[in-house]
Design a protein around this motif. Structure first.
Motif, PDB file in Angstrom:
ATOM      1  N   SER A 266     -59.261  31.800 -38.057  1.00 35.40           N
ATOM      2  CA  SER A 266     -60.054  32.798 -38.526  1.00 35.40           C
ATOM      3  C   SER A 266     -60.418  33.589 -38.124  1.00 35.40           C
ATOM      4  O   SER A 266     -60.100  33.736 -36.943  1.00 35.40           O
ATOM      5  N   LYS A 267     -60.431  34.799 -39.041  1.00 39.25           N
ATOM      6  CA  LYS A 267     -60.029  36.123 -38.177  1.00 39.25           C
ATOM      7  C   LYS A 267     -61.327  36.590 -38.148  1.00 39.25           C
ATOM      8  O   LYS A 267     -62.637  36.745 -39.000  1.00 39.25           O
ATOM      9  N   TYR A 268     -61.442  37.791 -37.161  1.00 40.20           N
ATOM     10  CA  TYR A 268     -62.383  39.619 -37.032  1.00 40.20           C
ATOM     11  C   TYR A 268     -62.392  40.648 -38.210  1.00 40.20           C
ATOM     12  O   TYR A 268     -61.468  40.877 -37.898  1.00 40.20           O
ATOM     13  N   GLY A 269     -62.374  40.674 -39.147  1.00 44.72           N
ATOM     14  CA  GLY A 269     -62.781  41.818 -40.258  1.00 44.72           C
ATOM     15  C   GLY A 269     -63.479  43.102 -40.010  1.00 44.72           C
ATOM     16  O   GLY A 269     -63.869  44.054 -39.222  1.00 44.72           O
ATOM     17  N   CYS A 270     -65.073  41.917 -39.584  1.00 42.02           N
ATOM     18  CA  CYS A 270     -66.166  43.212 -39.614  1.00 42.02           C
ATOM     19  C   CYS A 270     -66.986  43.177 -38.771  1.00 42.02           C
ATOM     20  O   CYS A 270     -67.975  43.378 -38.144  1.00 42.02           O
ATOM     21  N   GLY A 271     -66.945  41.478 -38.204  1.00 46.06           N
ATOM     22  CA  GLY A 271     -68.662  41.250 -37.620  1.00 46.06           C
ATOM     23  C   GLY A 271     -69.699  41.013 -38.123  1.00 46.06           C
ATOM     24  O   GLY A 271     -70.867  40.635 -38.002  1.00 46.06           O
ATOM     25  N   ILE A 272     -69.620  41.336 -39.192  1.00 46.80           N
ATOM     26  CA  ILE A 272     -71.475  41.725 -39.881  1.00 46.80           C
ATOM     27  C   ILE A 272     -71.237  40.945 -41.081  1.00 46.80           C
ATOM     28  O   ILE A 272     -72.151  41.466 -42.396  1.00 46.80           O
ATOM     29  N   GLY A 273     -70.322  39.900 -41.600  1.00 47.93           N
ATOM     30  CA  GLY A 273     -71.084  39.235 -42.474  1.00 47.93           C
ATOM     31  C   GLY A 273     -70.032  39.409 -44.078  1.00 47.93           C
ATOM     32  O   GLY A 273     -70.459  39.597 -45.108  1.00 47.93           O
ATOM     33  N   GLN A 274     -69.470  41.030 -44.126  1.00 44.31           N
ATOM     34  CA  GLN A 274     -68.905  41.803 -45.206  1.00 44.31           C
ATOM     35  C   GLN A 274     -67.518  41.442 -45.870  1.00 44.31           C
ATOM     36  O   GLN A 274     -67.412  41.755 -46.906  1.00 44.31           O
ATOM     37  N   CYS A 275     -67.237  41.121 -45.174  1.00 45.22           N
ATOM     38  CA  CYS A 275     -65.296  41.225 -45.446  1.00 45.22           C
ATOM     39  C   CYS A 275     -64.765  39.971 -45.610  1.00 45.22           C
ATOM     40  O   CYS A 275     -63.730  39.443 -45.954  1.00 45.22           O
ATOM     41  N   GLY A 276     -65.513  38.551 -44.992  1.00 42.48           N
ATOM     42  CA  GLY A 276     -65.314  37.053 -44.598  1.00 42.48           C
ATOM     43  C   GLY A 276     -63.584  36.632 -44.594  1.00 42.48           C
ATOM     44  O   GLY A 276     -63.386  35.319 -44.501  1.00 42.48           O
ATOM     45  N   ALA A 277     -63.488  37.504 -43.394  1.00 34.57           N
ATOM     46  CA  ALA A 277     -61.960  37.106 -43.168  1.00 34.57           C
ATOM     47  C   ALA A 277     -62.127  35.315 -41.997  1.00 34.57           C
ATOM     48  O   ALA A 277     -61.464  35.623 -41.278  1.00 34.57           O
ATOM     49  N   CYS A 278     -63.638  35.046 -41.401  1.00 37.21           N
ATOM     50  CA  CYS A 278     -63.561  35.003 -40.374  1.00 37.21           C
ATOM     51  C   CYS A 278     -64.051  32.888 -41.281  1.00 37.21           C
ATOM     52  O   CYS A 278     -64.812  32.205 -40.656  1.00 37.21           O
ATOM     53  N   THR A 279     -64.305  33.219 -42.711  1.00 37.96           N
ATOM     54  CA  THR A 279     -64.640  32.169 -43.444  1.00 37.96           C
ATOM     55  C   THR A 279     -64.167  31.063 -43.162  1.00 37.96           C
ATOM     56  O   THR A 279     -63.374  30.558 -42.752  1.00 37.96           O
TER      57      THR A 279
ATOM     58  N   VAL B   7     -69.055  29.382 -44.868  1.00 37.28           N
ATOM     59  CA  VAL B   7     -70.313  30.250 -44.156  1.00 37.28           C
ATOM     60  C   VAL B   7     -69.247  31.303 -43.166  1.00 37.28           C
ATOM     61  O   VAL B   7     -67.743  31.182 -43.257  1.00 37.28           O
ATOM     62  N   ARG B   8     -70.084  32.727 -42.670  1.00 40.85           N
ATOM     63  CA  ARG B   8     -68.932  34.085 -42.017  1.00 40.85           C
ATOM     64  C   ARG B   8     -69.367  32.964 -40.672  1.00 40.85           C
ATOM     65  O   ARG B   8     -70.145  33.143 -39.614  1.00 40.85           O
ATOM     66  N   SER B   9     -68.399  32.661 -40.316  1.00 38.11           N
ATOM     67  CA  SER B   9     -68.553  32.113 -38.580  1.00 38.11           C
ATOM     68  C   SER B   9     -68.980  33.750 -37.546  1.00 38.11           C
ATOM     69  O   SER B   9     -69.129  33.512 -36.199  1.00 38.11           O
TER      70      SER B   9
HETATM   71  S1  FES Z   1     -65.632  38.823 -39.893  1.00 39.43           S
HETATM   72 FE1  FES Z   1     -66.234  39.845 -41.397  1.00 39.43          FE
HETATM   73  S2  FES Z   1     -67.319  38.545 -42.456  1.00 39.43           S
HETATM   74 FE2  FES Z   1     -66.914  37.759 -40.267  1.00 39.43          FE
END
Ligand code: FES
Ligand code: FES
Lengths: 744, 163
Positions: free
Chosen positions: B36-49, B57-59
Motif C-alpha cells: 500500500s503506497k503513500y502518494g498524497c496523504g489526503i485521500g486524493q490519489c488512491g495509492a493507499c487503497t 478505503v483510503r488507508s
Molecule cells: S495516499 Fe493518496 S489517497 Fe491516500
C-alpha cells in the motif's frame, strides 16, 4: 518472463518459493561469481572467471537454466529494465521465459557502462552495447557446443536457450554449456555478426514488464519501501521560500513528542541541489515524524530567499515586443518578409505555466553513514531512487569528500521520475540525518515537500510573428521567448533551438530570448523545452495556415521541403521525410478532413524531439458550458524498430494522457517566493473518466531505435488546442485549459 | 500509544500505535506491508487503497484505532487459494503498469468494484476508479484489464456451471 499463476501466487501466502521465482520476485542476486569481462572497456582474450556461467558483465547462466541479464539503466516506468535485456536475449538466442532480469548490483561505470537514464536516449545509447553483450555470449556458447558436440561452429545455431545442430536434431542447452562457455575466448568486437531483423524472435514482440508480477502483488521494491535493520524514519523541513536561512527552531519541544527519537537544526551549504538549511527529525515511523512537523516552529531569515511572483513575471512578459534583446538565431531576410505588404502577417502571444513533476512516489532515500573506526574509512550505504547512480555518487563524493570505494549504492526502482530524480538534495539530506543519528535513516518527503521543493518545468511566454505569402507559403517565422533565468543564467530549458521545427526548415526565421529572474529552481520535465515549444510553435503554424486559407496538413508537408536530414550525417536530427511520413499517417488514420458535427473538431500537430518523429491528431468536442472532451487521439510515431511493442505502446498512450493531464488543469504559481499549490487538492490531475481513446501507429523505419519515454507528449497539447479551435473558433493560447475559460 | 489488534489479510496482529496514526503507516512501517503506497496523504490519489470489510478505503485517512478488529485486506492479501486474483493476472497479461507505483491502489479499487459489480460498464469503471490517479497515464490499460478480468470471471463461472 514466466508468470505462472499458481506457482507465483504461493509467494504471498508464505510458502517456499522456488529459487527462480524468488529471483524474479525479490531481485536477489545470485552470488558466488567474480570478475567479468568489462563493459564497455572490452577485455580481450580469455576472461579470468571463477564459478559457472558468467559470460560477461551483463549475462550469467545459472545451473538451473535461468539466464540472468543485468539491467544497468534505472527503471522509472519507461520500461528500460525490460527493453534492454530483450536486446541481449535476442542476440544471444535466449528463450525469454528463461530470462531473469536484475538491476546491476553496484554503481560501477567501468564495469557496466552508462548506468543512467534520461532524454529518451537510453535505448539508443545502449543498443550497440546490448547487442554486443548478447552476441558475445552466443558466440561463446557456440564455441563450447562445438567442443562438446564435436561439430564445426558453422553448423551450429543458438535459439530458444539451446545450441542446435542445423543438420541433425542434436542440441545442447545453454545450462549444460555454460561452464565451458565461460572459458572460451571472447570474440573480438569487430567479428560479431548481429541477427538480421527478419530473424528476430523477441525484439518487436510484446513482453510484459519484468517486474509486473512483483508490482501487482505489492512486492514492487521502490525506494520508499526500503527497510533495513535498526532503521529510523526521517523528515526534513526547509524554508517555504527557497533560499531561506534558519535562525532558530523549537527542536526541544519536538524531541519530546511521541515517536520522535531526535531532531536537529541543520545548516546547509547554500546549494539547493545539495543541502539547504532545515530541521531534520528522526523517529520510529514516518507518521511520527510527519506528525511532529505540525508542531515545528521555525524562524527563517528570508532576506536572501526567493521573492518570486508569477504575477510579476506575467506582467513583465506582457510588455515585451516582437523581438527580444538576445537574438539567438537568425536566418534569411525576416524583416523584409514581415514588411512586405503582399504578405499576410499575424502575431500571437502564448503562455504556459510552471509544472510540478508530481512523481507519485515522493522523493526519498535511505542512507547509512558508518563512521570509520580504528583507521578504517567512513562508508556510506544508500538505497537510492535516482535516474543516475553515477551522477549521485559523484555528488555525494564531492559533498562529503569521500572516494568512490567508500560507497555502496543500491539503485531502486522509481515510482515515476520524468526528470525529477536527477537532482540529489534528498540524498544529501538522508545522509545528513544518518550521520547525525548514527543509524540508517529512511528520509521520506511528504507530498507537500515534493511539490513545494520541486525542480519545476518552468513556465514562460512566447510572442510569435509569421508572414504568409500571397500564394500561401510561409515567408517568415519569428519567435520571442520570455523565459526564466534561474539566478542570472537563462535556464537550459528555455530559449531557442536551432534544430527545432519550424525554425530549422524555414528560409527566413528568427528566434530571440528575454529573461526574467526567477529563483524558483527548474529542471528537466518530460520532454523539456519541447513540451512548451511544441505548444506555442505548432499552434501558431495552425494560425498561419488559417490566416492563409491553407489546409494545415498540406502546409506542414510543404514546409518540410526536400527529403533530408536537417543536420547532415546526424541521424539524431530531424529528417523531413520521416516527418512527412508520420504527418500523413496520423492524418490518414485519424480521418483528417472529415466533416465534424457542430461543437466537434479535429486538430493535428507534428513535433520532432529526442530523435523521434511524432504526429498526433486529436478529436475533441466542446459543449455550450465550455467543457472540453478529448474523444480520441491518433498518433503516428517513427522511432525506428520497436523493441518491446507493449512497452512502446504504453509509453505513447501514457505520454498522451499525461500531456493532456498537464494541459487540462495543472499550474504551479508562486507569490513571495512561496509555491501556492502543495497537494493534489490544489493541482487537478486527469482521472480515468477523462482519458481519451488512443490509437497508435508505428512506422518502423530502419534507423537505429530510440526511446519513447518523452516524444509522445509534446504534440498532444497543440493537437488538442488546434482541435478546440476547429470545434469552437476560439484559440487556446494559454495552458492550462481551466485557466483559459474551459472546463475539463 | 495504544495496543491495537489489527486483522490484516486474515490474521490478527497486535500493534502498539498512536491512536491517530493512519492505517497506511501502521501497515507500511509497523507491519512491513509496503504494497500500500503513500502518494498524497489526503485521500486524493488512491495509492493507499485497501479493503475494510470488503469496501475500498483510503488507508491514509483511516486512523488505526478505528479499525481495530475489522477485516482489512491489502494488495498482499488479494491472492486466493494460491492463485493470483483475476485482476492481477489481467494486469500482468496486459502489461498495465509503467512505474507501477499507483497500481496496488488501482487493483484494490478494481477488486472492490468487481466484488459488487461483476460486469462493470465503462461508466461504472469511471465512477469506481476516478479516485485513483496514475501519473504515468495507464488508464486505457486499466480499463481493458478490468474488462478482461470480468470476462475471465464469467468464463470461470460458465465452466463451473458446465461441469
Ligand atoms: S495516499 Fe493518496 S489517497 Fe491516500
Ligand atoms: S503506473 Fe506510474 S503512477 Fe501509475
Amino acid at each position: 518472463m514466466k508468470s505462472d499463476n499458481k506457482m507465483d501466487a504461493t509467494l504471498s501466502l508464505g510458502n517456499q518459493p522456488s529459487r527462480r521465482d524468488f529471483l524474479k520476485i525479490s531481485g536477489v542476486m545470485g552470488g558466488g561469481l567474480v570478475l567479468a569481462a568489462t563493459a564497455p572497456g572490452w577485455a580481450q582474450g580469455t576472461p579470468n572467471l571463477v564459478g559457472g556461467g558468467e559470460l560477461n558483465a551483463y549475462v550469467q547462466i545459472k545451473p538451473d537454466g535461468s539466464i540472468v541479464i543485468y539491467s544497468g539503466a534505472p527503471e522509472m516506468g519507461q520500461g528500460i529494465a525490460t527493453s534492454l535485456p530483450m536486446i541481449v536475449a535476442e542476440e544471444m538466442g535466449a528463450d525469454w521465459d528463461d530470462v531473469v532480469v536484475e538491476q546491476t548490483p553496484e554503481v560501477n561505470s567501468e564495469r557496466y557502462g552508462r548506468q543512467s537514464t534520461g532524454g529518451s536516449y537510453t535505448v539508443y545509447l545502449n543498443w550497440q552495447l546490448m547487442r554486443e553483450m548478447g552476441a558475445t555470449a552466443r558466440e561463446m556458447l557456440i564455441s563450447a557446443a562445438a567442443i562438446v558436440m564435436e561439430l564445426p561452429r558453422e553448423e551450429l545455431k543458438a535459439e530458444d536457450s539451446r545450441v542446435r545442430h542445423l543438420l541433425s536434431d542434436r542440441s545442447r542447452s545453454f545450462a549444460e554449456l555454460a561452464a565451458l562457455a565461460q572459458e572460451q575466448p571472447m570474440p573480438a568486437k569487430t567479428d560479431l555478426v548481429f541477427r538480421a531483423r527478419e530473424d528476430y524472435r523477441i525484439l518487436g514482440t510484446s513482453k510484459s514488464q519484468v517486474d509486473s508480477l512483483a508490482i501487482v502483488t505489492g512486492q514492487g521494491d521502490f525506494g520508499i519501501d526500503t527497510r533495513v535493520p535498526d532503521m529510523l524514519y526521517g523528515s526534513y523541513t526547509k524554508c517555504p521560500a527557497v533560499g531561506g536561512k534558519i535562525v532558530e527552531a523549537n527542536i526541544g519541544d519536538i524531541k519530546s513528542l511521541p515517536g520522535v527519537v531526535d531532531a536537529y537544526i541543520i545548516k546547509g551549504n547554500g546549494n539547493v541541489r545539495e543541502l539547504s538549511d532545515g530541521v531534520g527529525i528522526v523517529g520510529t515511523s514516518t507518521w511520527a515524524v510527519f506528525a511532529a512537523r505540525k508542531s515545528l516552529q521555525i524562524v527563517w531569515d528570508e532576506s536572501q530567499a526567493s521573492k518570486d511572483s508569477w504575477t510579476d513575471f506575467a506582467d513583465f512578459a506582457a510588455k515585451q515586443g516582437d523581438t527580444g534583446a538576445k537574438v539567438l538565431y537568425e536566418e534569411g531576410a525576416v524583416d523584409e518578409a514581415l514588411a512586405d505588404p503582399s504578405n499576410t502577417v499575424i502575431s500571437s502571444f502564448y503562455e504556459y505555466p510552471y509544472l510540478s513533476h508530481l512523481c507519485l512516489e515522493p522523493m526519498n532515500c535511505t542512507a547509512h553513514f558508518r563512521p570509520g573506526k580504528a583507521g578504517a574509512k567512513d562508508h556510506i550505504e544508500m538505497w537510492l531512487p535516482t535516474q543516475s547512480g553515477p551522477g549521485f555518487k559523484k555528488l555525494a563524493q564531492e559533498h562529503y569528500g569521500l572516494a568512490a570505494d567508500q560507497f555502496t549504492i543500491h539503485v531502486k526502482r522509481m515510482g515515476g521520475s520524468f526528470g525529477r530524480r536527477t537532482s540529489g538534495e534528498y540524498m544529501c539530506e538522508a545522509i545528513e540525518l544518518s550521520k547525525l543519528s548514527g543509524r540508517p535513516v529512511k528520509l521520506t518527503w511528504s507530498r507537500e515537500d515534493s511539490m513545494r521543493h520541486d525542480y519545476f518545468r518552468e513556465g514562460g511566454f512566447c510572442r510569435l510573428r509569421g508572414a504568409m505569402s500571397a500564394d500561401g507559403k510561409l515567408a517568415a517565422w519569428e519567435e520571442h521567448t520570455i523565459g526564466a533565468a534561474v539566478g542570472s543564467e537563462p535556464s537550459r530549458w528555455t530559449g531557442v533551438r536551432a534544430g527545432s521545427f519550424p525554425i530549422a526548415t524555414s528560409a527566413n526565421a528568427r528566434g530571440s530570448l528575454t529573461t526574467f529572474r526567477m529563483d524558483t529552481p527548474s529542471g528537466p520535465w518530460r520532454a523539456p523545452f519541447s513540451n512548451t515549444h511544441a505548444f506555442v510553435s505548432q499552434c501558431f503554424i495552425h494560425e498561419l495556415a488559417e490566416a492563409a486559407g491553407r489546409d494545415h496538413v498540406e502546409l506542414l508537408v510543404e514546409m518540410m521541403g526536400e527529403p533530408r536530414w536537417l543536420e547532415p550525417d546526424n541521424f539524431r536530427s530531424m529528417n523531413t521525410q520521416r516527418a512527412i511520413g508520420v504527418i500523413k499517417l496520423a492524418a490518414e488514420k485519424g480521418g483528417w478532413g472529415r466533416v465534424m458535427p457542430s461543437g466537434h473538431g479535429l486538430g493535428i500537430a507534428f513535433y520532432f524531439c529526442h530523435a523521434a518523429h511524432v504526429a498526433e491528431l486529436a478529436e475533441v468536442s466542446v459543449d455550450a458550458q465550455g467543457k472540453v472532451t478529448v474523444h480520441k487521439v491518433t498518433a503516428a510515431v517513427d522511432v525506428g524498430p520497436i523493441i518491446n511493442r507493449s512497452g512502446a505502446l504504453n509509453q505513447v498512450q501514457g505520454s498522451i494522457i499525461d500531456g493532456y493531464s498537464a494541459m487540462a488543469g495543472q499550474q504551479i504559481t508562486m507569490e513571495n517566493g512561496r509555491i501556492q499549490q502543495t497537494n493534489l487538492d490544489q493541482y487537478p490531475v486527469l482521472r480515468i473518466d477523462a482519458a481519451p481513446q488512443v490509437d497508435v501507429h508505428f512506422i518502423e523505419s530502419d534507423f537505429d531505435p530510440t526511446g519513447l519515454g518523452e516524444p509522445g507528449l509534446p504534440p498532444l497539447a497543440p493537437a488538442v488546442a488546434n482541435a478546440i479551435y476547429a470545434a469552437t473558433g476560439k484559440r487556446v493560447r494559454k495552458m492550462p485549459l481551466i485557466a483559459d475559460g474551459f472546463r475539463v | 500509544m495504544t495496543r491495537i489488534t489489527l486483522n490484516v489479510n486474515g490474521a490478527d496482529t497486535q500493534l502498539d500505535a498512536p491512536d491517530d496514526m493512519p492505517l497506511l503507516w501502521a501497515l507500511r512501517d509497523l507491519m512491513g506491508l509496503t504494497g500500500s503506497k503513500y502518494g498524497c496523504g489526503i485521500g486524493q490519489c488512491g495509492a493507499c487503497t485497501v479493503h475494510l470489510n470488503g469496501a475500498p478505503v483510503r488507508s491514509c485517512l483511516v486512523p488505526v484505532s478505528q479499525v481495530s478488529g475489522q477485516a482489512i485486506t491489502t494488495i498482499e492479501g488479494l491472492t486466493e487459494d494460491g492463485a493470483l486474483h483475476a485482476l492481477q493476472q489481467a494486469w500482468i497479461e496486459r502489461d498495465v503498469a509503467q512505474c507501477g507505483y499507483c497500481q496496488s491502489g488501482q487493483i484494490m479499487s478494481a477488486a472492490a468494484l468487481l466484488q459488487s459489480n461483476a460486469k462493470p460498464t465503462d461508466a461504472d469503471i469511471d465512477a469506481a476508479m476516478a479516485g485513483n490517479y496514475c501519473r504515468c497515464g495507464t488508464y486505457i490499460r486499466i480499463r481493458e484489464a478490468i474488462h478482461a478480468a470480468a470476462m475471465s470471471f464469467d468464463a470461470t463461472a460458465a465452466k463451473g456451471a458446465q461441469s
